[in-house]
Design a protein around this motif. Sequence first.
Motif, short mmCIF file in Angstrom:
data_model
loop_
_atom_site.label_atom_id
_atom_site.label_comp_id
_atom_site.label_asym_id
_atom_site.label_seq_id
_atom_site.Cartn_x
_atom_site.Cartn_y
_atom_site.Cartn_z
N ALA A 17 -19.17 -2.13 -9.08
CA ALA A 17 -18.40 -2.13 -7.67
C ALA A 17 -19.19 -2.61 -6.56
O ALA A 17 -18.83 -2.91 -5.27
CB ALA A 17 -17.88 -0.79 -7.56
N ALA A 18 -20.59 -2.37 -6.75
CA ALA A 18 -21.66 -2.77 -5.76
C ALA A 18 -21.53 -4.18 -5.49
O ALA A 18 -21.67 -5.21 -6.10
CB ALA A 18 -23.06 -2.57 -6.33
N PRO A 19 -21.22 -4.56 -4.02
CA PRO A 19 -21.02 -5.91 -3.56
C PRO A 19 -22.57 -6.66 -3.57
O PRO A 19 -22.44 -7.80 -3.43
CB PRO A 19 -20.61 -5.72 -2.18
CG PRO A 19 -21.04 -4.53 -1.89
CD PRO A 19 -21.05 -3.68 -2.79
N ASP A 20 -23.58 -5.86 -3.60
CA ASP A 20 -24.83 -6.65 -3.64
C ASP A 20 -24.99 -7.35 -4.74
O ASP A 20 -24.88 -6.75 -5.91
CB ASP A 20 -25.96 -5.41 -3.50
CG ASP A 20 -27.35 -6.10 -3.09
OD1 ASP A 20 -27.48 -7.40 -3.22
OD2 ASP A 20 -28.31 -5.36 -3.12
N PRO A 21 -25.39 -8.85 -4.68
CA PRO A 21 -25.36 -9.44 -5.99
C PRO A 21 -26.70 -9.28 -6.56
O PRO A 21 -26.76 -9.70 -7.83
CB PRO A 21 -25.51 -10.91 -5.32
CG PRO A 21 -26.13 -10.83 -3.82
CD PRO A 21 -25.30 -9.54 -3.43
N ARG A 22 -27.71 -8.68 -6.37
CA ARG A 22 -28.75 -8.18 -6.85
C ARG A 22 -28.58 -7.45 -8.04
O ARG A 22 -29.31 -7.25 -9.17
CB ARG A 22 -29.61 -7.51 -5.96
CG ARG A 22 -31.15 -6.85 -6.37
CD ARG A 22 -32.13 -6.49 -5.57
NE ARG A 22 -31.54 -5.19 -4.65
CZ ARG A 22 -31.47 -4.13 -5.02
NH1 ARG A 22 -32.23 -3.84 -6.11
NH2 ARG A 22 -31.09 -3.11 -4.36
N GLY A 23 -27.55 -6.41 -7.84
CA GLY A 23 -27.35 -5.43 -9.08
C GLY A 23 -28.01 -4.07 -9.13
O GLY A 23 -29.25 -4.00 -8.39
N ILE A 24 -27.65 -3.20 -9.70
CA ILE A 24 -28.20 -1.94 -10.04
C ILE A 24 -28.95 -1.91 -11.53
O ILE A 24 -30.15 -1.36 -11.52
CB ILE A 24 -27.16 -0.89 -9.58
CG1 ILE A 24 -26.96 -0.90 -8.09
CG2 ILE A 24 -27.79 0.30 -10.07
CD1 ILE A 24 -25.65 0.06 -7.91
N ILE A 25 -27.95 -2.34 -12.25
CA ILE A 25 -28.60 -2.15 -13.72
C ILE A 25 -29.11 -3.45 -14.10
O ILE A 25 -29.96 -3.55 -15.00
CB ILE A 25 -27.32 -1.27 -14.44
CG1 ILE A 25 -27.02 0.06 -14.08
CG2 ILE A 25 -27.72 -1.41 -16.03
CD1 ILE A 25 -25.89 0.58 -14.73
N ILE A 26 -28.45 -4.76 -13.89
CA ILE A 26 -28.81 -5.74 -14.34
C ILE A 26 -29.25 -6.59 -13.22
O ILE A 26 -28.90 -6.43 -11.90
CB ILE A 26 -27.68 -6.49 -15.41
CG1 ILE A 26 -26.39 -6.58 -14.34
CG2 ILE A 26 -27.45 -5.75 -16.60
CD1 ILE A 26 -25.34 -7.34 -15.19
N SER A 27 -29.79 -7.99 -13.30
CA SER A 27 -30.12 -8.77 -12.54
C SER A 27 -31.25 -8.28 -11.50
O SER A 27 -31.01 -8.43 -10.39
CB SER A 27 -29.14 -9.36 -11.72
OG SER A 27 -28.21 -10.07 -12.44
N LEU A 28 -32.17 -7.57 -12.10
CA LEU A 28 -33.24 -6.87 -11.21
C LEU A 28 -34.18 -7.78 -10.69
O LEU A 28 -34.74 -8.80 -11.50
CB LEU A 28 -33.87 -5.68 -12.16
CG LEU A 28 -32.85 -4.51 -12.32
CD1 LEU A 28 -33.77 -3.47 -13.36
CD2 LEU A 28 -32.19 -3.85 -11.06
N ASP A 29 -34.64 -7.64 -9.58
CA ASP A 29 -35.82 -8.41 -8.92
C ASP A 29 -37.15 -7.99 -9.45
O ASP A 29 -37.09 -7.04 -9.92
CB ASP A 29 -35.65 -8.43 -7.73
CG ASP A 29 -34.72 -9.09 -7.11
OD1 ASP A 29 -34.29 -10.27 -7.68
OD2 ASP A 29 -33.98 -8.73 -5.95
N GLU A 30 -37.91 -8.98 -9.26
CA GLU A 30 -39.40 -8.52 -9.65
C GLU A 30 -39.78 -7.25 -9.04
O GLU A 30 -39.70 -7.17 -7.70
CB GLU A 30 -40.47 -9.85 -9.38
CG GLU A 30 -39.96 -10.95 -10.19
CD GLU A 30 -40.91 -12.05 -9.71
OE1 GLU A 30 -42.05 -11.93 -9.08
OE2 GLU A 30 -40.92 -13.11 -10.30
N GLY A 31 -40.40 -6.56 -9.79
CA GLY A 31 -41.19 -5.18 -9.10
C GLY A 31 -40.09 -3.99 -9.29
O GLY A 31 -40.68 -2.67 -8.92
N GLU A 32 -38.91 -4.25 -9.66
CA GLU A 32 -38.07 -2.96 -9.75
C GLU A 32 -38.14 -2.66 -11.14
O GLU A 32 -38.49 -3.03 -12.21
CB GLU A 32 -36.52 -3.71 -9.47
CG GLU A 32 -36.22 -4.21 -8.02
CD GLU A 32 -34.74 -4.35 -7.90
OE1 GLU A 32 -34.04 -3.40 -7.28
OE2 GLU A 32 -34.54 -5.34 -8.20
N LEU A 33 -37.84 -1.22 -11.19
CA LEU A 33 -37.94 -0.42 -12.36
C LEU A 33 -37.07 -0.99 -13.48
O LEU A 33 -35.73 -1.12 -13.07
CB LEU A 33 -37.78 0.99 -12.32
CG LEU A 33 -38.89 1.54 -11.60
CD1 LEU A 33 -38.66 3.24 -11.09
CD2 LEU A 33 -40.12 1.75 -12.21
N CYS A 34 -37.32 -1.08 -14.84
CA CYS A 34 -36.40 -1.43 -15.79
C CYS A 34 -36.69 -0.67 -17.11
O CYS A 34 -37.57 0.04 -17.17
CB CYS A 34 -36.55 -2.99 -16.14
SG CYS A 34 -38.38 -3.50 -16.20
#
Length: 112
Positions: A17-34
């Motif tokens: 539901a998040a409108p941000d294209p970056r994503g919370i669980i997938i499509s993570l940017d460099e430096g984000e926890l995974c």
Amino acid sequence: MEKVLVLLLIALSVAYAAPDPRGIIISLDEGELCLNSAQCKSKCCHRTSGLSLARCAPKASENSECSAKTLYGVYYKCPCERGLTCEADKTIVGAITNTNFGICHDAGRSKQ
């Protein structure tokens, strides 16, 4: 068990539901926890040691250290960028023991 499934469904519904294209669980940017390389845009979830937190990292460039494959979805050395090959130990033993490190080379250039 039912509570875990309900929490998982809630987390997934919030992520979609998040409108941000970056994503919370997938499509993570460099430096984000995974937790797995599939979550990262670069397809490399990297950690520096067994006790460190894994973060999304860029793929290895030419003449950089690389890892050929991983069984766990998390790399100690990221795989090579597109068009490069990782000259490393490609056996299953190397993947299990995390000793399958090598160097990225341009296969096309080395044949010339």
